[in-house]
Enzyme design. Structure first.
Site, PDB file in Angstrom:
ATOM      1  N   ASP A   1       0.837  -1.206   0.000  1.00 47.92           N
ATOM      2  CA  ASP A   1       0.000   0.000   0.000  1.00 47.92           C
ATOM      3  C   ASP A   1       0.872   1.256   0.000  1.00 47.92           C
ATOM      4  OD1 ASP A   1       0.882  -0.220   2.581  1.00 47.92           O
ATOM      5  OD2 ASP A   1      -1.075   0.055   3.522  1.00 47.92           O
TER       6      ASP A   1
ATOM      7  N   GLU B   1      -1.073  -5.698   8.689  1.00 47.62           N
ATOM      8  CA  GLU B   1      -0.199  -5.124   9.716  1.00 47.62           C
ATOM      9  C   GLU B   1      -0.758  -5.384  11.113  1.00 47.62           C
ATOM     10  OE1 GLU B   1       0.404  -0.955   8.915  1.00 47.62           O
ATOM     11  OE2 GLU B   1       1.226  -1.335   6.914  1.00 47.62           O
TER      12      GLU B   1
ATOM     13  N   LYS C   1      -1.174  -9.417   2.797  1.00 47.16           N
ATOM     14  CA  LYS C   1      -0.368  -8.975   3.945  1.00 47.16           C
ATOM     15  C   LYS C   1      -1.203  -8.023   4.801  1.00 47.16           C
ATOM     16  CE  LYS C   1       3.305  -6.025   3.595  1.00 47.16           C
ATOM     17  NZ  LYS C   1       2.882  -4.882   4.434  1.00 47.16           N
TER      18      LYS C   1
ATOM     19  N   GLU D   1       9.710  -4.303   9.939  1.00 46.98           N
ATOM     20  CA  GLU D   1      10.080  -2.996   9.373  1.00 46.98           C
ATOM     21  C   GLU D   1      10.671  -2.080  10.432  1.00 46.98           C
ATOM     22  OE1 GLU D   1       7.184  -1.117   6.839  1.00 46.98           O
ATOM     23  OE2 GLU D   1       8.347   0.736   6.731  1.00 46.98           O
TER      24      GLU D   1
HETATM   25  O1  KIV Z   1       3.565  -1.107   1.479  1.00 46.51           O
HETATM   26  C1  KIV Z   1       4.741  -1.515   1.425  1.00 46.51           C
HETATM   27  O2  KIV Z   1       5.487  -1.283   0.465  1.00 46.51           O
HETATM   28  C2  KIV Z   1       5.246  -2.315   2.542  1.00 46.51           C
HETATM   29  C3  KIV Z   1       6.715  -2.541   2.610  1.00 46.51           C
HETATM   30  C4  KIV Z   1       7.374  -1.318   3.111  1.00 46.51           C
HETATM   31  C5  KIV Z   1       7.048  -3.741   3.389  1.00 46.51           C
HETATM   32  O3  KIV Z   1       4.488  -2.719   3.375  1.00 46.51           O
END
Ligand code: KIV
Length: 279
Positions: free
Chosen positions: A43, A114, A112, A182
């Site tokens: 994102d 968070e 993915k 991260e």
């Molecule tokens: O959105 C993204 O590019 C990410 C990376 C920084 C891992 O989550």
């Protein structure tokens, strides 16, 4: 194409996992051609492609639109698509519906998300049961930037280190197939990596993760002005692209583009019939 098992085998054999972001068909195609192991439709799209100042305005529709382009470009690479801000926080039912739309419509291999709250852990288990592999993401989680007080390194005191380790173990137990770490000190990333069986993929988390992920626009210096400390750039599109477009502008102005070989022409017979002189 890599899968959950091969990614885990890469951890076991210390074969570093490479992951890069892509948001469109050509970048995905070229990343696959270069031999990348995994592509993330992050994102970060919001900042590096759509020009927002954070990831917060990115929508489920944005992720689906760009995710579809990426999987068309890299049909033989493991593609992970981010669930955007607030698309998995309202209710479990709403979160499952959004995950289904993203996973089904993009044809990605995983999504993915968070965080590691009890609700997120429950969501991961439910997704895994439903057949949707999940990559987790802890440390600096950009969707929570306003709660974290900015884009800051995480895990710098004993309490937050303990929490990161506890969260990572809980995410693994919930069914996550890997964890993005991260912006945390490399020693903390090493501690987490050594205590998990699933791979860790670091960004700003040092050398001891099982793999690395990076934002493609950062390593290419493509339209980005400020780069975080942890980025190494391998190209400078900020120079290469204006140079090429500048040369095009100059040659059009000079009448040097297009030349004869770059133009279509009529047959000699038609030219004569139309009374045209030789060009
Ligand atoms: O959105 C993204 O590019 C990410 C990376 C920084 C891992 O989550």
């Amino acid at each position: 194409m890599k899968n959950k098992i091969t990614l885990q085998q890469m951890k076991e054999t210390d074969d570093k996992i490479t992951m890069i972001t892509a948001y469109d068909y050509p970048t995905a195609k070229l990343a696959e051609q270069a031999g990348i192991d995994m592509i993330l439709v992050g994102d970060s799209l919001g900042m590096v492609v759509l020009g927002y100042d954070s990831t917060i305005q990115v929508t489920v529709e944005d992720m689906i639109h760009h995710g579809k382009a990426v999987t068309r470009g890299a049909s033989d690479t493991f593609v992970v698509v981010d669930m955007p801000f607030m698309s998995y926080h309202i209710s479990l039912e709403d979160s499952m519906r959004n995950a289904k739309e993203i996973f089904q419509q993009t044809n990605a291999q995983a999504i993915k998300i968070e965080g590691a709250s009890p609700e997120i852990l429950q969501f991961i288990t439910k997704l895994t049961d439903a057949g949707i592999p999940v990559v987790a993401h802890i440390g600096l989680t950009p969707q929570s930037v306003n709660v974290l007080g900015g884009f800051r390194v995480q895990g710098k005191d004993q309490a937050s280190i303990d929490k990161l380790i506890k969260d990572a173990k809980a995410l693994e137990a919930s069914g996550a197939i890997g964890i993005v770490l991260e912006c945390i000190p490399k020693e903390v990333a090493q501690l987490i990596t050594s205590q998990l069986t699933i791979p860790t993929i670091g960004i700003g988390a040092g050398i001891n993760c099982d793999g690395q992920v990076i934002v493609s626009h950062d390593i290419l210096k493509y339209g980005v002005d400020r780069l975080p400390k942890f980025v190494r750039s391998y190209q400078n599109f900020n120079e290469v692209i204006p140079q090429a477009i500048g040369q095009y502008i100059a040659e059009v102005k000079q009448g040097a583009f297009p030349n004869a070989s770059e133009s279509y022409v009529l047959s000699p017979e038609l030219r004569t019939a139309l009374n045209l002189e030789d060009a």
